[in-house]
Design an enzyme around this catalytic site. Structure first.
Site, short mmCIF file in Angstrom:
data_model
loop_
_atom_site.label_atom_id
_atom_site.label_comp_id
_atom_site.label_asym_id
_atom_site.label_seq_id
_atom_site.Cartn_x
_atom_site.Cartn_y
_atom_site.Cartn_z
CE LYS A 72 -2.13 -0.60 3.89
NZ LYS A 72 -1.61 -2.52 4.50
NE ARG A 83 -3.97 -0.90 10.25
CZ ARG A 83 -3.04 -0.88 9.11
NH1 ARG A 83 -2.40 0.95 9.05
NH2 ARG A 83 -1.90 -0.89 8.97
NE ARG A 141 7.76 -3.05 5.89
CZ ARG A 141 6.79 -3.18 6.15
NH1 ARG A 141 6.53 -1.90 5.50
NH2 ARG A 141 6.16 -3.53 7.28
NE ARG A 185 6.76 -0.61 9.88
CZ ARG A 185 5.49 -0.30 9.38
NH1 ARG A 185 5.44 0.28 8.25
NH2 ARG A 185 4.27 -1.25 9.58
NE ARG A 199 1.95 -5.09 10.57
CZ ARG A 199 3.16 -4.92 10.84
NH1 ARG A 199 4.55 -4.91 10.26
NH2 ARG A 199 3.37 -4.04 9.37
#
Ligand code: AP5
Length: 214
Positions: free
Chosen positions: A13, A88, A127, A160, A171
């Site tokens: 996203k 969300r 990532r 992260r 998540r």
């Protein structure tokens, strides 16, 4: 042009929202980025959000809605925006729909970037993010020119805190329970387009612009 990006954590996203914002010259608004910059600055908002984010949970709706409505009321949002990570939950979507309706406007496009859970888990481990300017890379798919260094600002890239495998699984669970129902919500409003997020990022972007320019 008011655009919402939907999709699981790590679906891409943020990557696509940045490309949309650049092409159409509208602000890219990420609630996750707003929370992370508050955490970095040590604000009370950041400290509160961190408690939830580190556990892979959502930050409570009242807090999230307040910061989002404050951000979209700024002058640079007059011609639209691309929301990344908001709404969300159904209550967040309802508040947004109502607030936009009060201005005699509506959300124009909702884009669901669809990626299966197995691919998400692979992506998140790879990532790397820039803690200074927020640019995002991947150790396999979207590599910086110099390993470990941000192309945009030269800072050291980091993993992260919430990209640790156990937090990613939490998540994803939260996404399926609380966020996926939004796909139905925007489908009923006839503004939803699902794109295949497993494709190369340029191909995903082409599918999105085709929808936005149809
Ligand atoms: P947030 O920052 O919004 O995280 P997220 O939704 O979990 O999404 P991500 O940023 O992890 O992923 P993304 O979909 O943007 O993917 P990306 O483009 O980086 O939220 C973090 C936390 O904040 C939440 O868990 C929650 O606690 C809180 N929060 C935020 N908003 C909230 C709200 N509204 N309500 C309550 N709480 C809220 O891509 C992922 C990786 O894949 C990257 O490495 C990228 O380079 C790579 N990649 C991207 N596209 C491709 C491609 N096509 N092919 C291969 N690799 C790709």
């Amino acid at each position: 042009m008011k655009i919402i990006m939907l999709g699981a954590p790590g679906a891409g996203k943020g990557t696509q929202a940045k490309m949309i914002a650049d092409k159409y010259n509208i602000p890219h608004i990420s609630t996750g980025d707003i929370f992370r910059s508050n955490i970095k600055e040590g604000t009370p908002l950041g400290m509160e959000a961190k408690e939830y984010m580190d556990k892979g949970q959502l930050v409570p709706d009242d807090l999230t809605v307040r910061i989002l409505l404050d951000r979209v009321s700024k002058d640079d949002c007059r011609n639209g925006y691309v929301l990344d990570g908001f709404p969300r939950t159904i209550p967040q979507a309802e508040v947004l729909d109502n607030e936009v309706a009060k201005l005699g406007q509506k959300i124009d496009y909702a884009i669901d970037v669809n990626v299966p859970d197995e691919a998400i888990v692979r992506r998140m481990g790879g990532r790397r993010c820039c803690p200074k300017c927020g640019a995002t890379y991947h150790i396999e798919y979207i590599r910086p020119q110099k390993e470990g260094i941000c192309d945009e600002c030269g800072s050291d890239l980091i993993l992260r805190d919430d990209d640790k495998p156990e937090t990613v699984l939490k998540r994803l669970e939260v996404y399926h329970q609380q966020t996926q129902p939004l796909i139905d919500h925007y489908s009923k409003l006839n503004i939803l387009r699902t794109v295949d997020g497993t494709k190369d990022m340029q191909e995903v972007f082409e599918a999105i612009t085709e929808y936005l320019e149809a």
